[in-house]
Design a protein around this motif. Sequence first.
Motif, PDB file in Angstrom:
ATOM      1  N   THR A 242       0.823  -1.200   0.000  1.00  0.00           N
ATOM      2  CA  THR A 242       0.000   0.000   0.000  1.00  0.00           C
ATOM      3  C   THR A 242       0.862   1.258   0.000  1.00  0.00           C
ATOM      4  OG1 THR A 242      -1.644  -1.240   1.242  1.00  0.00           O
ATOM      5  CG2 THR A 242      -1.962   1.127   1.097  1.00  0.00           C
ATOM      6  N   SER A 243       1.955   1.234   0.733  1.00  0.00           N
ATOM      7  CA  SER A 243       2.867   2.387   0.747  1.00  0.00           C
ATOM      8  C   SER A 243       3.454   2.625  -0.640  1.00  0.00           C
ATOM      9  CB  SER A 243       3.988   2.167   1.763  1.00  0.00           C
ATOM     10  OG  SER A 243       3.491   2.204   3.073  1.00  0.00           O
ATOM     11  N   ILE A 244       3.838   1.567  -1.333  1.00  0.00           N
ATOM     12  CA  ILE A 244       4.387   1.702  -2.681  1.00  0.00           C
ATOM     13  C   ILE A 244       3.347   2.305  -3.625  1.00  0.00           C
ATOM     14  CG2 ILE A 244       5.194   0.414  -4.708  1.00  0.00           C
ATOM     15  CD1 ILE A 244       6.590  -1.516  -2.690  1.00  0.00           C
ATOM     16  N   ILE A 245       2.125   1.818  -3.549  1.00  0.00           N
ATOM     17  CA  ILE A 245       1.062   2.344  -4.407  1.00  0.00           C
ATOM     18  C   ILE A 245       0.804   3.812  -4.092  1.00  0.00           C
ATOM     19  CG2 ILE A 245      -1.412   2.218  -4.950  1.00  0.00           C
ATOM     20  CD1 ILE A 245      -1.166  -0.856  -4.419  1.00  0.00           C
ATOM     21  N   ALA A 246       0.602   4.129  -2.817  1.00  0.00           N
ATOM     22  CA  ALA A 246       0.239   5.488  -2.418  1.00  0.00           C
ATOM     23  C   ALA A 246       1.345   6.494  -2.709  1.00  0.00           C
ATOM     24  CB  ALA A 246      -0.114   5.516  -0.932  1.00  0.00           C
ATOM     25  N   ARG A 247       2.545   6.191  -2.254  1.00  0.00           N
ATOM     26  CA  ARG A 247       3.644   7.132  -2.462  1.00  0.00           C
ATOM     27  C   ARG A 247       4.018   7.205  -3.940  1.00  0.00           C
ATOM     28  NH1 ARG A 247       3.395  10.542   1.598  1.00  0.00           N
ATOM     29  NH2 ARG A 247       5.572  10.817   2.072  1.00  0.00           N
ATOM     30  N   GLY A 248       3.898   6.083  -4.654  1.00  0.00           N
ATOM     31  CA  GLY A 248       4.160   6.097  -6.085  1.00  0.00           C
ATOM     32  C   GLY A 248       3.189   7.008  -6.824  1.00  0.00           C
ATOM     33  N   LEU A 249       1.899   6.886  -6.499  1.00  0.00           N
ATOM     34  CA  LEU A 249       0.910   7.781  -7.104  1.00  0.00           C
ATOM     35  C   LEU A 249       1.250   9.236  -6.822  1.00  0.00           C
ATOM     36  CD1 LEU A 249      -2.467   5.946  -6.384  1.00  0.00           C
ATOM     37  CD2 LEU A 249      -1.528   6.511  -8.627  1.00  0.00           C
ATOM     38  N   ARG A 250       1.496   9.518  -5.567  1.00  0.00           N
ATOM     39  CA  ARG A 250       1.759  10.911  -5.185  1.00  0.00           C
ATOM     40  C   ARG A 250       2.973  11.480  -5.913  1.00  0.00           C
ATOM     41  NH1 ARG A 250       2.225  13.436   0.830  1.00  0.00           N
ATOM     42  NH2 ARG A 250       3.183  15.393   0.223  1.00  0.00           N
ATOM     43  N   PHE A 251       4.106  10.802  -5.850  1.00  0.00           N
ATOM     44  CA  PHE A 251       5.336  11.355  -6.410  1.00  0.00           C
ATOM     45  C   PHE A 251       5.358  11.316  -7.938  1.00  0.00           C
ATOM     46  CE2 PHE A 251       7.228   9.889  -2.182  1.00  0.00           C
ATOM     47  CZ  PHE A 251       6.998  11.118  -1.589  1.00  0.00           C
ATOM     48  N   PHE A 252       4.822  10.258  -8.534  1.00  0.00           N
ATOM     49  CA  PHE A 252       4.881  10.162  -9.989  1.00  0.00           C
ATOM     50  C   PHE A 252       3.845  11.039 -10.678  1.00  0.00           C
ATOM     51  CE2 PHE A 252       7.690   6.672  -9.072  1.00  0.00           C
ATOM     52  CZ  PHE A 252       8.612   6.760 -10.107  1.00  0.00           C
ATOM     53  N   ILE A 253       2.723  11.303 -10.041  1.00  0.00           N
ATOM     54  CA  ILE A 253       1.764  12.253 -10.616  1.00  0.00           C
ATOM     55  C   ILE A 253       2.367  13.657 -10.614  1.00  0.00           C
ATOM     56  CG2 ILE A 253      -0.436  13.432 -10.206  1.00  0.00           C
ATOM     57  CD1 ILE A 253      -1.604  10.668  -9.499  1.00  0.00           C
ATOM     58  N   VAL A 254       2.981  14.038  -9.494  1.00  0.00           N
ATOM     59  CA  VAL A 254       3.650  15.339  -9.428  1.00  0.00           C
ATOM     60  C   VAL A 254       4.743  15.420 -10.488  1.00  0.00           C
ATOM     61  CG1 VAL A 254       5.147  16.805  -8.001  1.00  0.00           C
ATOM     62  CG2 VAL A 254       3.095  15.773  -7.010  1.00  0.00           C
ATOM     63  N   ALA A 255       5.560  14.377 -10.594  1.00  0.00           N
ATOM     64  CA  ALA A 255       6.644  14.361 -11.587  1.00  0.00           C
ATOM     65  C   ALA A 255       6.095  14.459 -13.007  1.00  0.00           C
ATOM     66  CB  ALA A 255       7.483  13.095 -11.429  1.00  0.00           C
ATOM     67  N   ALA A 256       5.042  13.713 -13.307  1.00  0.00           N
ATOM     68  CA  ALA A 256       4.466  13.732 -14.659  1.00  0.00           C
ATOM     69  C   ALA A 256       3.898  15.106 -14.995  1.00  0.00           C
ATOM     70  CB  ALA A 256       3.386  12.660 -14.788  1.00  0.00           C
ATOM     71  N   LEU A 257       3.208  15.719 -14.047  1.00  0.00           N
ATOM     72  CA  LEU A 257       2.650  17.048 -14.296  1.00  0.00           C
ATOM     73  C   LEU A 257       3.751  18.076 -14.528  1.00  0.00           C
ATOM     74  CD1 LEU A 257      -0.264  17.092 -11.704  1.00  0.00           C
ATOM     75  CD2 LEU A 257      -0.467  17.022 -14.201  1.00  0.00           C
ATOM     76  N   LEU A 258       4.799  18.017 -13.710  1.00  0.00           N
ATOM     77  CA  LEU A 258       5.908  18.958 -13.887  1.00  0.00           C
ATOM     78  C   LEU A 258       6.679  18.683 -15.186  1.00  0.00           C
ATOM     79  CD1 LEU A 258       7.185  19.200 -10.230  1.00  0.00           C
ATOM     80  CD2 LEU A 258       6.127  21.020 -11.557  1.00  0.00           C
ATOM     81  N   TRP A 259       6.844  17.428 -15.518  1.00  0.00           N
ATOM     82  CA  TRP A 259       7.537  17.062 -16.753  1.00  0.00           C
ATOM     83  C   TRP A 259       6.756  17.557 -17.977  1.00  0.00           C
ATOM     84  CZ3 TRP A 259       5.897  13.353 -20.452  1.00  0.00           C
ATOM     85  CH2 TRP A 259       6.841  13.069 -21.436  1.00  0.00           C
ATOM     86  N   LYS A 260       5.449  17.378 -17.928  1.00  0.00           N
ATOM     87  CA  LYS A 260       4.604  17.742 -19.067  1.00  0.00           C
ATOM     88  C   LYS A 260       4.358  19.245 -19.173  1.00  0.00           C
ATOM     89  CE  LYS A 260       1.455  16.878 -22.292  1.00  0.00           C
ATOM     90  NZ  LYS A 260       1.861  16.622 -23.634  1.00  0.00           N
ATOM     91  N   PHE A 261       4.052  19.896 -18.047  1.00  0.00           N
ATOM     92  CA  PHE A 261       3.618  21.291 -18.088  1.00  0.00           C
ATOM     93  C   PHE A 261       4.639  22.292 -17.556  1.00  0.00           C
ATOM     94  CE2 PHE A 261      -0.285  18.740 -17.793  1.00  0.00           C
ATOM     95  CZ  PHE A 261      -0.854  19.093 -18.997  1.00  0.00           C
ATOM     96  N   GLY A 262       5.665  21.823 -16.861  1.00  0.00           N
ATOM     97  CA  GLY A 262       6.731  22.702 -16.385  1.00  0.00           C
ATOM     98  C   GLY A 262       6.321  23.656 -15.275  1.00  0.00           C
ATOM     99  N   ALA A 263       6.947  24.801 -15.266  1.00  0.00           N
ATOM    100  CA  ALA A 263       6.792  25.767 -14.181  1.00  0.00           C
ATOM    101  C   ALA A 263       5.356  26.227 -13.932  1.00  0.00           C
ATOM    102  CB  ALA A 263       7.700  26.962 -14.415  1.00  0.00           C
TER     103      ALA A 263
END
Length: 192
Positions: A140-161
């Motif tokens: 559950t920790s892997i799923i939850a923290r993965g969602l949180r960090f990778f969604i943030v990373a994907a949004l920043l990667w795609k849309f930037g500042a």
Amino acid sequence: MIQRLYNWTLSMAEHPHALWVLALVSFVESSIFPIPPDILMIPMILAAPSRAFVIAGVALVSSVLGGLLGYAIGALAFDTVGQPILQALGKADSMEAFNGRFNDVGFWAVLIAGITPFPYKVITIMSGWTAMPLGTFIVTSIIARGLRFFIVAALLWKFGAPIKTFIEKRLPLMFTLFVVVLIGGVYAVKFL
């Protein structure tokens, strides 16, 4: 003190060893540190968008390992370490009542705390204290923290500042609303 920790964490985003600092912050945030790794992760990704998913991966692995420390604090040292941490966070009064129901909804508790602004360290300590099955806690920790960090990373990667303001101000609210809708749906299905 919190403001100094916040400023220190933010200044580390520009440090030559920022990835190691992120790993350390992610690790200790899951058990004792009050500042979330997102504060460091966001400027790091904005500075190097091509490394967004590496940065998120470091935060994920370190956070889950730190969660295991929180679990150990709850399981092995709750009275001496875990309880004072929870008292400092204002969660001591509800510990007994929470313990009785926690393992019934443990998967959801860890998932919600891992995604939302709720202090993840509270759940990691409580998971150890209530003897939640370790496998359930880790997955559950892997799923939850993965969602949180990778969604943030994907949004920043795609849309930037421009997405930075959205992430800092609205994403925790969106995750919280998503969880409320999800829980409401589960209860609706259960009771209908």
